[in-house]
Design a protein around this motif. Sequence first.
Motif, mmCIF file in Angstrom:
data_model
loop_
_atom_site.group_PDB
_atom_site.id
_atom_site.type_symbol
_atom_site.label_atom_id
_atom_site.label_comp_id
_atom_site.label_asym_id
_atom_site.label_seq_id
_atom_site.Cartn_x
_atom_site.Cartn_y
_atom_site.Cartn_z
ATOM 1 N N PHE A 172 10.041 7.512 -21.503
ATOM 2 C CA PHE A 172 9.873 6.674 -20.651
ATOM 3 C C PHE A 172 11.274 6.271 -19.946
ATOM 4 C CE2 PHE A 172 7.420 6.211 -24.424
ATOM 5 C CZ PHE A 172 5.968 5.760 -23.955
ATOM 6 N N GLU A 173 11.177 5.644 -18.685
ATOM 7 C CA GLU A 173 12.284 5.244 -18.224
ATOM 8 C C GLU A 173 12.273 3.735 -18.208
ATOM 9 O OE1 GLU A 173 12.806 5.958 -13.724
ATOM 10 O OE2 GLU A 173 14.445 4.666 -13.776
ATOM 11 N N VAL A 174 13.480 3.089 -18.584
ATOM 12 C CA VAL A 174 13.373 1.701 -18.730
ATOM 13 C C VAL A 174 13.830 1.063 -17.398
ATOM 14 C CG1 VAL A 174 14.415 -0.113 -20.159
ATOM 15 C CG2 VAL A 174 14.348 2.158 -21.029
ATOM 16 N N VAL A 210 17.693 5.274 -18.935
ATOM 17 C CA VAL A 210 18.235 4.049 -18.593
ATOM 18 C C VAL A 210 19.192 4.261 -17.433
ATOM 19 C CG1 VAL A 210 19.976 2.450 -19.449
ATOM 20 C CG2 VAL A 210 18.503 3.191 -20.893
ATOM 21 N N ASN A 211 18.804 3.168 -16.716
ATOM 22 C CA ASN A 211 19.782 3.382 -15.506
ATOM 23 C C ASN A 211 21.134 2.569 -15.355
ATOM 24 O OD1 ASN A 211 17.613 4.434 -13.301
ATOM 25 N ND2 ASN A 211 16.551 2.832 -14.517
ATOM 26 N N LEU A 212 22.084 3.363 -14.804
ATOM 27 C CA LEU A 212 23.480 2.395 -14.638
ATOM 28 C C LEU A 212 23.706 2.593 -12.976
ATOM 29 C CD1 LEU A 212 25.721 4.076 -17.324
ATOM 30 C CD2 LEU A 212 24.569 2.098 -17.385
ATOM 31 N N ILE A 221 20.924 8.693 -19.671
ATOM 32 C CA ILE A 221 21.486 8.013 -18.599
ATOM 33 C C ILE A 221 21.131 8.600 -17.096
ATOM 34 C CG2 ILE A 221 23.788 7.018 -17.676
ATOM 35 C CD1 ILE A 221 22.786 5.893 -20.395
ATOM 36 N N GLU A 222 20.688 7.527 -16.247
ATOM 37 C CA GLU A 222 20.255 8.294 -15.098
ATOM 38 C C GLU A 222 21.358 7.340 -14.205
ATOM 39 O OE1 GLU A 222 16.313 7.473 -14.025
ATOM 40 O OE2 GLU A 222 15.396 8.038 -15.745
ATOM 41 N N LEU A 223 21.996 8.417 -13.150
ATOM 42 C CA LEU A 223 23.025 8.178 -12.304
ATOM 43 C C LEU A 223 22.616 8.583 -10.916
ATOM 44 C CD1 LEU A 223 26.070 9.456 -14.342
ATOM 45 C CD2 LEU A 223 25.303 7.109 -14.170
ATOM 46 N N LEU A 230 20.407 12.953 -12.771
ATOM 47 C CA LEU A 230 20.920 12.612 -11.398
ATOM 48 C C LEU A 230 19.570 12.048 -10.852
ATOM 49 C CD1 LEU A 230 23.303 12.817 -9.671
ATOM 50 C CD2 LEU A 230 22.249 14.787 -8.523
ATOM 51 N N ASP A 231 19.848 10.617 -10.760
ATOM 52 C CA ASP A 231 18.500 9.999 -10.043
ATOM 53 C C ASP A 231 18.623 10.224 -8.476
ATOM 54 O OD1 ASP A 231 16.226 8.586 -10.214
ATOM 55 O OD2 ASP A 231 17.663 6.712 -11.074
ATOM 56 N N ASP A 232 17.067 9.748 -8.065
ATOM 57 C CA ASP A 232 17.175 9.770 -6.631
ATOM 58 C C ASP A 232 17.344 10.844 -5.732
ATOM 59 O OD1 ASP A 232 16.362 7.113 -7.266
ATOM 60 O OD2 ASP A 232 17.976 6.210 -6.535
ATOM 61 N N LEU A 288 17.245 16.498 -13.145
ATOM 62 C CA LEU A 288 17.154 16.207 -11.614
ATOM 63 C C LEU A 288 16.133 15.448 -11.524
ATOM 64 C CD1 LEU A 288 19.257 16.877 -9.486
ATOM 65 C CD2 LEU A 288 17.615 18.358 -8.653
ATOM 66 N N LYS A 289 16.272 14.087 -10.933
ATOM 67 C CA LYS A 289 15.112 13.402 -10.520
ATOM 68 C C LYS A 289 14.954 13.121 -9.136
ATOM 69 C CE LYS A 289 13.494 10.009 -13.249
ATOM 70 N NZ LYS A 289 13.324 8.643 -13.926
ATOM 71 N N ILE A 290 13.736 13.837 -8.756
ATOM 72 C CA ILE A 290 13.496 14.081 -7.535
ATOM 73 C C ILE A 290 13.009 12.936 -6.806
ATOM 74 C CG2 ILE A 290 12.274 15.363 -5.506
ATOM 75 C CD1 ILE A 290 12.476 17.768 -7.231
ATOM 76 N N ALA A 339 9.677 14.874 -10.796
ATOM 77 C CA ALA A 339 9.178 14.299 -9.875
ATOM 78 C C ALA A 339 8.758 12.976 -9.831
ATOM 79 C CB ALA A 339 7.938 15.291 -9.140
ATOM 80 N N GLU A 340 9.580 12.065 -8.882
ATOM 81 C CA GLU A 340 9.307 10.538 -9.111
ATOM 82 C C GLU A 340 8.165 10.289 -8.151
ATOM 83 O OE1 GLU A 340 12.979 8.104 -10.213
ATOM 84 O OE2 GLU A 340 13.482 9.005 -8.464
ATOM 85 N N GLY A 341 7.626 8.965 -8.418
ATOM 86 C CA GLY A 341 6.752 8.334 -7.453
ATOM 87 C C GLY A 341 5.637 9.166 -7.067
HETATM 88 CA CA CA Z 1 15.876 5.840 -12.478
#
Ligand code: CA
Length: 470
Positions: free
Chosen positions: A236-238, A297-299, A329-331, A359-361, A380-382, A416-418
Motif C-alpha cells: 500500500f501507499e500511505v 511512505v512519501n517524504l 520511502i518514496e522520493l 523514485l516517485d512521479d 521507479l513509480k511512473i 505504473a501510477e494512476g
Molecule cells: Ca507517492
Amino acid sequence: MSAQSDDPDLQGLLDTVNDLLALMDQALHDQKYTDTDTGFANADYLEEQLERRLDSAEPPDLSLILLGIPNWTLVFETLDARETRQLKMALRQRLQRSLAHDELAATLPDGTLAFMVSQVTEPKLRLRAQHIMNALEDPFSLGERQVWLSAVAAAALGQPDGPGSTHRLIQSARAALAESRQKGTGSFVLFEDTMRAQRHGRLDIEQTIRTALRQGWQASFLQPLVDLQTGAIAGFEVLSRIHHPERGVISPSVYVPVAERTGLIRPLSEQMLRQAIPMLEDESLKAHFGERFSLGVNLSPTQLHDPHLADHILQILKWENADPSRLKIELTETAVMADPNVAIHLIHRLRKHGVAIALDDFGSGYSSLAYIRNLPLDQLKIDRSLVSGVDYDSEKRAILEMILTLCERLKLDVVAEGIENEAELSCLLGMGAHYGQGFLFSRPLAVADLLEQLPATGLLRSADAGESVR
Ligand code: CA
Ligand code: C2E
Ligand code: CA
C-alpha cells in the motif's frame, strides 16, 4: 544495482529514452496543465497563473468568475460519445471567444468553469459575468438535435491579502457560486466580505495544520499496490489526509505545500510516520493481506535536509519491531535533484538497514535518466501523466516500453501510477508492467474501509486481468 556505464547497449537505450523524454516534456507540460475532458486549462494551471498575477500587481488587476451549469449531468446523460465531444468543443469555442489575451479559462475538478478576467470593479465584473452566461443562451446544435445548457455565475475580486490569497480567492468565488446555484438559473452572486464572515471564516491552512497536529485530525489512508500479473495486493501507499470537522477531508495537495513552506511538514510527517510504520505489524492488516505487504511512505523535498530523518525512521521501525524491508520511502526526482548529495546520503543510510527506496512521479515532465542509473534505487513509480491514455497514445506507449526495458536492465521494480480504466490496464499488462496503482483498483481508503472493501484474494479475478477487474 546501478548500471555499468561501459555497456554500450544500455548507454544507447538511455540516450534514446532521454531524447524521447525531452520531446515529451512540452507535451507533458501541456497535458499537465490541460483538462483533457474540456480542453481548457486545469486547476493547477489556473492556480499558478492566479498566484503569479496576484503577486505581480498591487492592487491586483484580476477577478475570478465561476460558471456553473446546473443541467450539465442531465444533458450529458442523453448524449452519445460523439455528441458529448461535439458539445464540449462547441462550448469551449463559444467561451474562448469571450476571453482577452491575458485572460484564462479553466476547468475545476468538480466541472465548474473558472475565468481569470481583468475586470476589477463591481459593475464591470457583473457585465462580464453576464456576457459569459450569455454564451450559453443559444442552443447547441448536435447534428439533428439541439440542446440547451443552463448557467449560473459568481465572482470574487482579487485581494492582495498575502500568502494563500489564491486559495482564498477560489474559495470566495466558490462560496458565491453556491449562493448563486441556490438562487437558480441565470443568477449572479458577487462574493463580498460579509459573506466571508457568514461562512465559517476563511480556511487558514496553516492554522488548520496546527490544529490538526494538536487535535489528531491527520489520518493515513492506504491505496493498494497491485501485482498486475497476478492481481495480488503487494502493498500500500500511505497517503495523508486532514479531517476537518467542518470542512471535511482536506487533500494533501492543499496542505503539504503550506506545511513545507512553514516548516510544519516536520511535525506533520513525524505524526504520519508514527501512524504508518506500526501498520506494518497491524494484526488485522496482516491477517487480511498476508504477512509480507509493503508500505510506501512519501517524504517531501524539505524533509531530506533533516540530518536526523534516517535515524528517526529507523528508530520508529525498531520501537515498533517492524521489518524495515517492508517499508518503502518514496522520493520525487525534484527532491533528489535539489540536493543530490544529501539525498544519496539518506538513501544509503536507509537502504543499509533494508528500507527500500522508490523514485516517485517519474516522467512527470522533468525527468533525466542520467541520474537514475547512479542512484541506489529499488523502485521507479511512473507518473500518472505517462500512464493516462497509454492505450491510445502511441508516443507514450513507446516511452513506457523503453522505460520498462531500461528498468529490467537496471533490475528496478516498476509501478505504473494512476491506472484509471481497463484499457490502460490491459495495455500495461501487454507491455509486461509488473505493478500498478490507481482508482481502477481502489481509491485511497482508511484502514477500516480497506479491510471491509478489498478482498484478501486480490483485485483481478482471472488470468485475463484486463477484463476482470472488480
Ligand atoms: Ca507517492
Ligand atoms: P503521490 O505521492 O504521487 O500520490 C499519488 C496521488 O495520486 C494520490 O493523491 C492518489 O490519491 C492519487 N491517485 C492514485 N490513483 C489515482 C488515479 O487512478 N487517478 C488519479 N487521478 N489520481 C490517483 P493524494 O492522496 O491527493 O496525494 C497527493 C500528493 O500529496 C501525493 O502524490 C504526495 O506527493 C503528497 N502526499 C500525500 N501524503 C503525503 C505524506 O504523508 N507526506 C508527504 N510529504 N507528502 C504526501
Ligand atoms: Ca506519484
